[in-house]
Enzyme design. Structure first.
Site: not given
Ligand code: GLU
Length: 421
Positions: A107
């Site tokens: 993240k």
């Molecule tokens: N931000 C989204 C999540 O928390 C998508 C992450 C992604 O597609 O890599 O799952």
């Protein structure tokens, strides 16, 4: 995010510890998986429109690379901090493993309130942040995506920045891009669609007609707004919606299409000032206590806590957000017979279609929207079934069942790979 009791990282570690204990994981594996593998903090200047320069702080955390390249979104929020990004990265590891995607978890975040910046300033911030974290990211290494307050446009700027640095177009560096530059059909709706699928499956399993359910949603962005639109189209009575401007309740049902059009039209940007007959105002926190059958927290972490768990009237909570429920609230809700469909299952639609986008980009071969939606449905319904069956068989919560499956898969990958050197 901020307060000690609400520290998302400590909560993510507690959730992991419980699963590790149930799985009797060896001590060395617990130590590896309890903390992120790599953490990068960056500080960088951005030129402002009216002269002057402001310094920003950002993060990219890779929790685990055991099952493949790291995957996870980038958020822009004033309350972002390293512990929050660590928690979100860990949750991505479990989410990808539960869905059996060949990814680890990551993240990123920048400490910024994007509403305070112009579009040009946001573009410069995004490009500089991308450049700062470029030593970690890459199509085979770590693939960012949108998250809170970032969008397909943000991803296009990230993709273009890396492409300029490398001297050729690198589509597969990020997912959630606009379709015009290698994005996937169905990606923008995917997280909301996954939440809707989980609501549909829950209704089927409990013998309810989805169209007769009352629904309250906290959050009206990509996830909350998307889920609300699909649930309204299924005939659900939308009795509560909240966004950053607060909560909007209506016993006879809110008009989601009109609310979405209102929030999308300039100069609103939010639901502030929205009016409809019989509408009542409340806070975004109070929306969670709306009398309803299905409650969808789709905003931020730490919303359902021991302070409000006893006042939740919903029969099921479907976590559109990451980490909205604390372990204390989990226990209180379980004791009252409220089902919690956990984040790593409920909001996995986004990363599933991100995976499809990455695969399509690497092959330069693109699928129809019907094919994307059908494959998404297949994966989510099957994962939901597996989690449900384990929860019933062992008499445990859906969250613990989901963790047992996900953590087992990551631990197995660690064991099979062995320790280098
Ligand atoms: N931000 C989204 C999540 O928390 C998508 C992450 C992604 O597609 O890599 O799952």
């Amino acid at each position: 995010m901020g307060s000690e009791s609400g520290n998302a990282y400590h909560i993510a570690q507690q959730q992991f510890d419980l699963a590790a204990e149930w799985l009797q994981l060896p001590e060395a594996q617990r130590a590896v998986l309890r903390e992120p593998q790599r953490e990068l903090t960056v500080r960088f200047p951005v030129k402002l429109d009216h002269g002057g320069v402001r310094l920003f702080t950002g993060y990219r955390v890779q929790h685990s690379l055991a099952r493949g390249p790291a995957k996870g979104g980038i958020r822009y929020h004033p309350a972002v901090d390293l512990d929050e990004v660590r928690a979100l990265a860990m949750w991505m590891t479990w989410k990808c493993a539960l869905m059996n995607l060949p990814y680890g978890g990551a993240k990123g975040g920048v400490v910024v309130d994007p509403a305070q910046l112009s579009s040009d300033e946001l573009e410069r911030l995004t490009r500089r942040f991308t450049s700062e974290v470029s030593l970690l990211i890459g199509p085979e290494r770590d693939i960012p995506a949108p998250d809170v307050n970032t969008s397909a446009q943000t991803m296009a700027w990230m993709m273009d920045t890396i492409s300029m640095q490398r001297g050729h177009t690198v589509n597969a560096i990020v997912t959630g891009k606009p379709v015009a530059v290698g994005g996937s059909l169905g990606r923008s709706d995917a997280t909301g669609r996954g939440v809707w699928l989980m609501a549909r499956e829950w209704a089927r399993r409990t013998g309810r007609a989805l169209g007769e359910c009352r629904v309250a949603v906290q959050g009206f962005g990509n996830v909350g707004g998307g889920a609300a639109r699909l649930l309204a189209a299924s005939g659900c009575r939308m009795v509560g919606i909240a966004d950053v401007s607060g909560g909007y309740r209506c016993r006879t049902g809110l008009d989601i299409a009109t609310m979405q059009a209102y929030a999308a039209s300039a100069p609103h940007r939010t639901l502030a000032g929205y009016i409809q007959p019989d509408i009542e105002r409340c806070s975004a926190a109070e929306i969670l206590e709306t009398p309803c059958d299905i409650l969808i927290p789709a905003a931020l972490e730490h919303q359902l806590t021991d302070a409000n768990a006893d006042r939740i009237s919903a029969a099921v909570i479907i976590e559109g957000a990451n980490g909205p429920t604390t372990p204390e609230a989990d226990r209180a809700l379980a004791a009252r017979g409220v089902t919690v469909i956990p984040d790593i299952l409920a909001n996995a639609g986004g990363v599933i279609v991100s995976y499809f986008e990455w695969v399509q980009g690497l092959q330069s071969f693109f699928w129809s929207e019907a094919e994307v939606n059908q494959r998404l449905e297949q994966i989510m319904v099957a994962a939901g079934e597996t989690v449900y069956n384990l929860a019933i068989a062992r008499g445990i919560t859906w969250r613990l069942a989901a963790y047992l499956i996900a953590v087992r898969r990551v631990a197995d990958a660690l064991a099979i790979r062995g320790i280098y050197p």
